[in-house]
Design a protein around this motif. Sequence first.
Motif, PDB file in Angstrom:
ATOM      1  N   GLU A  18       0.849  -1.182   0.000  1.00  8.00           N
ATOM      2  CA  GLU A  18       0.000   0.000   0.000  1.00  8.00           C
ATOM      3  C   GLU A  18       0.891   1.239   0.000  1.00  8.00           C
ATOM      4  O   GLU A  18       1.753   1.398   0.862  1.00  8.00           O
ATOM      5  CB  GLU A  18      -0.919   0.050   1.226  1.00  8.00           C
ATOM      6  N   HIS A  19       0.670   2.106  -0.969  1.00  7.86           N
ATOM      7  CA  HIS A  19       1.346   3.401  -1.019  1.00  7.86           C
ATOM      8  C   HIS A  19       0.304   4.449  -0.622  1.00  7.86           C
ATOM      9  O   HIS A  19      -0.574   4.803  -1.433  1.00  7.86           O
ATOM     10  CB  HIS A  19       1.876   3.682  -2.424  1.00  7.86           C
ATOM     11  N   ALA A  20       0.368   4.918   0.611  1.00  3.94           N
ATOM     12  CA  ALA A  20      -0.613   5.892   1.121  1.00  3.94           C
ATOM     13  C   ALA A  20      -0.029   7.296   0.971  1.00  3.94           C
ATOM     14  O   ALA A  20       1.114   7.554   1.365  1.00  3.94           O
ATOM     15  CB  ALA A  20      -0.928   5.605   2.580  1.00  3.94           C
ATOM     16  N   PHE A  21      -0.828   8.194   0.413  1.00  6.11           N
ATOM     17  CA  PHE A  21      -0.385   9.569   0.161  1.00  6.11           C
ATOM     18  C   PHE A  21      -1.276  10.551   0.921  1.00  6.11           C
ATOM     19  O   PHE A  21      -2.493  10.383   0.982  1.00  6.11           O
ATOM     20  CB  PHE A  21      -0.449   9.903  -1.337  1.00  6.11           C
ATOM     21  N   LEU A  22      -0.645  11.573   1.486  1.00 10.02           N
ATOM     22  CA  LEU A  22      -1.357  12.674   2.127  1.00 10.02           C
ATOM     23  C   LEU A  22      -1.255  13.887   1.222  1.00 10.02           C
ATOM     24  O   LEU A  22      -0.149  14.332   0.886  1.00 10.02           O
ATOM     25  CB  LEU A  22      -0.742  12.983   3.494  1.00 10.02           C
ATOM     26  N   LEU A  23      -2.422  14.427   0.807  1.00 12.38           N
ATOM     27  CA  LEU A  23      -2.439  15.605  -0.050  1.00 12.38           C
ATOM     28  C   LEU A  23      -2.438  16.878   0.788  1.00 12.38           C
ATOM     29  O   LEU A  23      -2.703  16.857   1.989  1.00 12.38           O
ATOM     30  CB  LEU A  23      -3.668  15.571  -0.957  1.00 12.38           C
ATOM     31  N   ARG A  24      -2.173  17.995   0.161  1.00  9.26           N
ATOM     32  CA  ARG A  24      -2.039  19.257   0.897  1.00  9.26           C
ATOM     33  C   ARG A  24      -3.343  19.731   1.511  1.00  9.26           C
ATOM     34  O   ARG A  24      -3.331  20.511   2.461  1.00  9.26           O
ATOM     35  CB  ARG A  24      -1.464  20.349  -0.021  1.00  9.26           C
ATOM     36  N   ASP A  25      -4.474  19.261   0.996  1.00 11.93           N
ATOM     37  CA  ASP A  25      -5.758  19.650   1.584  1.00 11.93           C
ATOM     38  C   ASP A  25      -6.205  18.690   2.685  1.00 11.93           C
ATOM     39  O   ASP A  25      -7.321  18.790   3.186  1.00 11.93           O
ATOM     40  CB  ASP A  25      -6.840  19.744   0.502  1.00 11.93           C
ATOM     41  N   GLY A  26      -5.320  17.743   3.083  1.00 14.80           N
ATOM     42  CA  GLY A  26      -5.643  16.791   4.139  1.00 14.80           C
ATOM     43  C   GLY A  26      -6.258  15.501   3.635  1.00 14.80           C
ATOM     44  O   GLY A  26      -6.482  14.575   4.419  1.00 14.80           O
ATOM     45  N   THR A  27      -6.543  15.392   2.343  1.00 13.27           N
ATOM     46  CA  THR A  27      -7.115  14.170   1.772  1.00 13.27           C
ATOM     47  C   THR A  27      -6.071  13.053   1.772  1.00 13.27           C
ATOM     48  O   THR A  27      -4.882  13.302   1.588  1.00 13.27           O
ATOM     49  CB  THR A  27      -7.594  14.426   0.330  1.00 13.27           C
ATOM     50  N   GLU A  28      -6.533  11.833   1.971  1.00  9.99           N
ATOM     51  CA  GLU A  28      -5.661  10.660   1.921  1.00  9.99           C
ATOM     52  C   GLU A  28      -6.066   9.781   0.740  1.00  9.99           C
ATOM     53  O   GLU A  28      -7.250   9.505   0.542  1.00  9.99           O
ATOM     54  CB  GLU A  28      -5.763   9.854   3.210  1.00  9.99           C
ATOM     55  N   ILE A  29      -5.090   9.361  -0.041  1.00 16.29           N
ATOM     56  CA  ILE A  29      -5.314   8.484  -1.189  1.00 16.29           C
ATOM     57  C   ILE A  29      -4.312   7.344  -1.113  1.00 16.29           C
ATOM     58  O   ILE A  29      -3.129   7.574  -0.854  1.00 16.29           O
ATOM     59  CB  ILE A  29      -5.148   9.233  -2.523  1.00 16.29           C
ATOM     60  N   SER A  30      -4.780   6.119  -1.353  1.00 11.21           N
ATOM     61  CA  SER A  30      -3.892   4.958  -1.369  1.00 11.21           C
ATOM     62  C   SER A  30      -3.889   4.319  -2.743  1.00 11.21           C
ATOM     63  O   SER A  30      -4.935   4.198  -3.394  1.00 11.21           O
ATOM     64  CB  SER A  30      -4.329   3.918  -0.327  1.00 11.21           C
ATOM     65  N   LEU A  31      -2.705   3.932  -3.192  1.00 17.72           N
ATOM     66  CA  LEU A  31      -2.533   3.098  -4.379  1.00 17.72           C
ATOM     67  C   LEU A  31      -1.990   1.754  -3.924  1.00 17.72           C
ATOM     68  O   LEU A  31      -1.208   1.676  -2.968  1.00 17.72           O
ATOM     69  CB  LEU A  31      -1.572   3.747  -5.376  1.00 17.72           C
ATOM     70  N   TRP A  32      -2.389   0.704  -4.614  1.00 15.44           N
ATOM     71  CA  TRP A  32      -2.013  -0.662  -4.228  1.00 15.44           C
ATOM     72  C   TRP A  32      -1.162  -1.277  -5.329  1.00 15.44           C
ATOM     73  O   TRP A  32      -1.603  -1.425  -6.466  1.00 15.44           O
ATOM     74  CB  TRP A  32      -3.262  -1.487  -3.964  1.00 15.44           C
ATOM     75  N   GLU A  33       0.083  -1.604  -4.972  1.00 13.45           N
ATOM     76  CA  GLU A  33       1.050  -2.121  -5.935  1.00 13.45           C
ATOM     77  C   GLU A  33       1.198  -3.635  -5.786  1.00 13.45           C
ATOM     78  O   GLU A  33       1.436  -4.145  -4.679  1.00 13.45           O
ATOM     79  CB  GLU A  33       2.407  -1.450  -5.719  1.00 13.45           C
ATOM     80  N   VAL A  34       1.077  -4.343  -6.900  1.00 17.53           N
ATOM     81  CA  VAL A  34       1.295  -5.788  -6.944  1.00 17.53           C
ATOM     82  C   VAL A  34       2.608  -6.032  -7.685  1.00 17.53           C
ATOM     83  O   VAL A  34       2.765  -5.598  -8.833  1.00 17.53           O
ATOM     84  CB  VAL A  34       0.145  -6.518  -7.660  1.00 17.53           C
ATOM     85  N   GLU A  35       3.540  -6.695  -7.030  1.00 13.12           N
ATOM     86  CA  GLU A  35       4.788  -7.098  -7.674  1.00 13.12           C
ATOM     87  C   GLU A  35       4.791  -8.613  -7.797  1.00 13.12           C
ATOM     88  O   GLU A  35       4.493  -9.318  -6.822  1.00 13.12           O
ATOM     89  CB  GLU A  35       5.996  -6.622  -6.866  1.00 13.12           C
ATOM     90  N   HIS A  36       5.126  -9.129  -8.964  1.00 15.96           N
ATOM     91  CA  HIS A  36       5.097 -10.581  -9.159  1.00 15.96           C
ATOM     92  C   HIS A  36       5.967 -10.982 -10.348  1.00 15.96           C
ATOM     93  O   HIS A  36       6.427 -10.129 -11.120  1.00 15.96           O
ATOM     94  CB  HIS A  36       3.658 -11.057  -9.391  1.00 15.96           C
ATOM     95  N   THR A  37       6.170 -12.265 -10.477  1.00 15.62           N
ATOM     96  CA  THR A  37       6.908 -12.835 -11.612  1.00 15.62           C
ATOM     97  C   THR A  37       6.037 -13.835 -12.362  1.00 15.62           C
ATOM     98  O   THR A  37       6.558 -14.705 -13.068  1.00 15.62           O
ATOM     99  CB  THR A  37       8.204 -13.510 -11.125  1.00 15.62           C
ATOM    100  N   ALA A  38       4.719 -13.727 -12.203  1.00 16.89           N
ATOM    101  CA  ALA A  38       3.799 -14.643 -12.895  1.00 16.89           C
ATOM    102  C   ALA A  38       3.590 -14.169 -14.325  1.00 16.89           C
ATOM    103  O   ALA A  38       2.484 -13.882 -14.773  1.00 16.89           O
ATOM    104  CB  ALA A  38       2.474 -14.725 -12.138  1.00 16.89           C
TER     105      ALA A  38
END
Length: 248
Positions: A199-219
Amino acid sequence: MSVPYETAAYEPHESPESPEEHLARLLGRALNSFELPDETIRRLDGALAHDSSLHSAHHSAGLHRETYRHTWLLADGSALTLWELVHNTARGRAAQHEVYVDEEELRAATMRLPLPSEAPDFELPVLVQPSPVPGPRHAYVPDDSADHARRLLRRAENPDRPDAETAALLRSACAHQITQAFGRPCRAGRAGLGFSLYEHAFLLRDGTEISLWEVEHTATPDGRHMCEVYASEEAAREAMERRAAQRS
């Protein structure tokens, strides 16, 4: 007598202020702003967002007193509150502003005002009690977070990665936190394939929180490393299941 929230002597600004502008205006009108600790001012430098609300009010025999709660969201994810006392009990009845770092100091200052003894307690009725500012869900680290978000999206190879609107929002990211997500097992684990979810969680300047979800694999057909990014944990886990099913 007490006055309801909507009739208190408070003049909201028609245009939004930045956290820095709001702090400067508060300190500029407070007669005792020089008494605030330097550490408090330092912590407020670079605040990300702010919120102000009426805490209590009293009007009686031409005298009035209002107290306000000013809360800032700081870059480290914590919150800091200053308390403002506004009254017209001095000679000439001109409105005076004072600011305090905690509620006990505010209470002591209010007790010194020459107001009738029937002045109400500080807490407003529950129906109009302002909600506390919720704290961030993550322990963020201020960094070049907007560039981190850009690089993360750039290396994502899945066609259903977050769209341009999400990328635009993340340009205002000012702090982020990366954590590995575990949780329920999936077909990938049973098949012995190498999958990692972050999970890459980001805090924006207006106080909003956004998360991106990264999948790493070799499939992948040739066994090479691949990165995929999704807007939700559910979408990321479903992608892991699909990849694992294709290799089983």
